[in-house]
Design a protein around this motif. Structure first.
Motif, mmCIF file in Angstrom:
data_model
loop_
_atom_site.group_PDB
_atom_site.id
_atom_site.type_symbol
_atom_site.label_atom_id
_atom_site.label_comp_id
_atom_site.label_asym_id
_atom_site.label_seq_id
_atom_site.Cartn_x
_atom_site.Cartn_y
_atom_site.Cartn_z
ATOM 1 N N GLY A 9 0.785 -1.224 0.000
ATOM 2 C CA GLY A 9 0.000 0.000 0.000
ATOM 3 C C GLY A 9 0.818 1.275 0.000
ATOM 4 O O GLY A 9 1.376 1.682 -1.031
ATOM 5 N N ASP A 50 -6.724 0.963 -3.798
ATOM 6 C CA ASP A 50 -7.219 2.342 -3.670
ATOM 7 C C ASP A 50 -6.123 3.291 -3.189
ATOM 8 O O ASP A 50 -6.041 4.435 -3.652
ATOM 9 C CB ASP A 50 -8.422 2.382 -2.715
ATOM 10 C CG ASP A 50 -9.630 1.669 -3.315
ATOM 11 O OD1 ASP A 50 -9.633 1.423 -4.543
ATOM 12 O OD2 ASP A 50 -10.551 1.329 -2.552
ATOM 13 N N PHE A 154 -4.630 -5.283 11.775
ATOM 14 C CA PHE A 154 -3.970 -4.013 11.471
ATOM 15 C C PHE A 154 -4.750 -2.817 12.017
ATOM 16 O O PHE A 154 -4.170 -1.908 12.603
ATOM 17 C CB PHE A 154 -3.821 -3.896 9.948
ATOM 18 C CG PHE A 154 -2.899 -2.802 9.495
ATOM 19 C CD1 PHE A 154 -1.537 -2.994 9.458
ATOM 20 C CD2 PHE A 154 -3.414 -1.578 9.090
ATOM 21 C CE1 PHE A 154 -0.691 -1.984 9.032
ATOM 22 C CE2 PHE A 154 -2.568 -0.564 8.663
ATOM 23 C CZ PHE A 154 -1.202 -0.771 8.633
HETATM 24 N N1 FO1 Z 1 -6.348 2.226 8.256
HETATM 25 C C1 FO1 Z 1 -6.591 2.479 9.552
HETATM 26 O O1 FO1 Z 1 -5.646 2.497 10.329
HETATM 27 N N2 FO1 Z 1 -7.873 2.687 10.001
HETATM 28 C C2 FO1 Z 1 -8.952 2.677 9.172
HETATM 29 O O2 FO1 Z 1 -10.069 2.872 9.623
HETATM 30 C C3 FO1 Z 1 -8.691 2.452 7.773
HETATM 31 C C4 FO1 Z 1 -9.715 2.492 6.840
HETATM 32 C C5 FO1 Z 1 -9.397 2.353 5.461
HETATM 33 C C6 FO1 Z 1 -10.399 2.494 4.489
HETATM 34 C C7 FO1 Z 1 -10.092 2.378 3.153
HETATM 35 C C8 FO1 Z 1 -8.768 2.137 2.758
HETATM 36 O O3 FO1 Z 1 -8.472 2.053 1.451
HETATM 37 C C9 FO1 Z 1 -7.771 2.011 3.703
HETATM 38 C C10 FO1 Z 1 -8.068 2.108 5.054
HETATM 39 N N3 FO1 Z 1 -7.093 1.996 6.027
HETATM 40 C C11 FO1 Z 1 -7.356 2.215 7.354
HETATM 41 C C12 FO1 Z 1 -5.727 1.650 5.662
HETATM 42 C C13 FO1 Z 1 -5.532 0.143 5.469
HETATM 43 O O4 FO1 Z 1 -5.942 -0.600 6.572
HETATM 44 C C14 FO1 Z 1 -4.037 -0.114 5.240
HETATM 45 O O5 FO1 Z 1 -3.512 0.851 4.372
HETATM 46 C C15 FO1 Z 1 -3.675 -1.322 4.507
HETATM 47 O O6 FO1 Z 1 -4.584 -2.295 4.326
HETATM 48 C C16 FO1 Z 1 -2.248 -1.762 4.839
HETATM 49 O O7 FO1 Z 1 -1.552 -1.661 3.632
#
Ligand code: FO1
Length: 310
Positions: A9, A50, A154
């Motif tokens: 990501g 995304d 996570f």
């Molecule tokens: N990361 C968080 O720490 N808290 C969230 O509520 C959260 C929501 C979220 C929604 C959409 C999206 O595309 C990413 C989101 N993330 C959130 C980040 C995500 O958990 C992490 O970036 C990855 O999955 C690790 O690479």
């Protein structure tokens, strides 16, 4: 020069902002992790796809590194009011992406087809491929809770729990998405982005055929270490390496990728570890790897292209 980038990501997305400035977009293919994907409120959410899209389009929240800048959270407030699942925050505009993706998937489109439409709508010129169109989910065994999904680890647990194992559910039967193996086979450079090796890059490598396709081109593979001075810039990569019995250092990263990577880019603060990386049969290249501004980011992107043992 054709470049394939193996992506998680946030770190991968940042490196891609540089790569898309130094490589003609038509020659750039990003192959992204889908092990973090989740079904929430009936919607298919693909966080790494995304994050890459929003970041390379210049629309990501710079504060969070995920989701959109200037986001509002009114839909989540309603979900909370009803006592629904609110530990994973979906912004109001971001929700539109998940609505569209979910609807197109329900119509029979593949994840890679929907992703191509989303990327085109954002005006991006490079190709973004999910590693697989099939279901693949990263599962984490937490010491006090047993096996939980990646996002439960996570986000819900804030990765503040010791991990004893990581598994990729669906990896045995999933197939690489169309174009993925070809991109790896044809690339003049394969870049492993500075993403978490354990939970972001490994799920991509778990897709049948992909690890072998990359390993067979090891001389052209360059990884950027996500560990700097023994610490991950963001997220739990350092702790995960440690908890799984590895060294949380650039040398540990080199060991993790030993069969795959010909060159490892390490930060200047880790220069002293270059000989230990070389001892693994990996060419170490010491450079600035903290992408704090576009100048450093573009220079790092250039170093990824220059560096090759072939
Ligand atoms: N990361 C968080 O720490 N808290 C969230 O509520 C959260 C929501 C979220 C929604 C959409 C999206 O595309 C990413 C989101 N993330 C959130 C980040 C995500 O958990 C992490 O970036 C990855 O999955 C690790 O690479």
């Amino acid at each position: 020069m054709t470049v394939a980038v193996i992506c998680g990501g946030v770190g991968a997305a940042k490196l891609l902002t540089g790569l898309q400035r130094v490589v003609p977009p038509t020659e750039l293919v990003a192959i992204a992790n889908v092990g973090d994907d989740l079904e929430l409120h009936g919607l298919h959410v693909s966080p790494d796809l995304d994050t890459i899209t929003y970041t390379t389009a210049g629309a990501v929240s710079t504060e969070r590194g995920w989701g959109l800048e200037g986001e509002t959270w009114q839909a989540m407030e309603m979900v909370s009011l009803y006592g629904g699942v609110d530990w994973f925050s979906l912004g109001d505009r971001d929700l539109g992406t998940h609505l569209y993706r979910t609807h197109r998937l329900s119509q029979g489109a593949s994840l890679s087809e929907v992703t191509a439409q989303i990327v085109a709508a954002w005006g991006l010129g490079f190709q973004l491929l999910p590693a697989t169109d099939d279901r693949l989910r990263t599962m984490v065994t937490a010491v006090d809770e047993g096996e939980i999904t990646f996002q439960e680890y996570f986000v819900r647990r804030q990765h503040d729990v010791a991990v004893t194992a990581v598994r990729f559910d669906g990896a045995e039967t999933c197939k690489p998405a169309p174009g993925v193996i070809e991109a790896v086979e044809q690339a003049e450079r394969i870049v492993v982005a500075p993403s978490n090796p354990v939970v972001s890059i490994d799920p991509v490598l778990a897709v049948p055929g992909l690890r072998d396709a990359i390993a067979s081109r090891r001389d052209r593979v360059v990884a950027v270490s996500p560990i700097i001075g023994g610490k991950a810039l963001k997220g739990p990569a350092d702790r995960l390496l440690d908890e799984l019995g590895r060294e949380a250092s650039v040398v540990g990263v080199g060991q993790w990728y030993q069969d795959l990577v010909g060159t490892l880019l390490l930060d200047t603060v880790d220069a002293e570890h270059a000989p230990a990386v070389a001892d693994l049969g990996i060419t170490p290249v010491v450079t600035d790897t903290i992408m704090s501004d576009p100048v450093v980011t573009d220079e790092l992107a250039r170093r990824c292209l220059e560096t090759s043992t072939s």
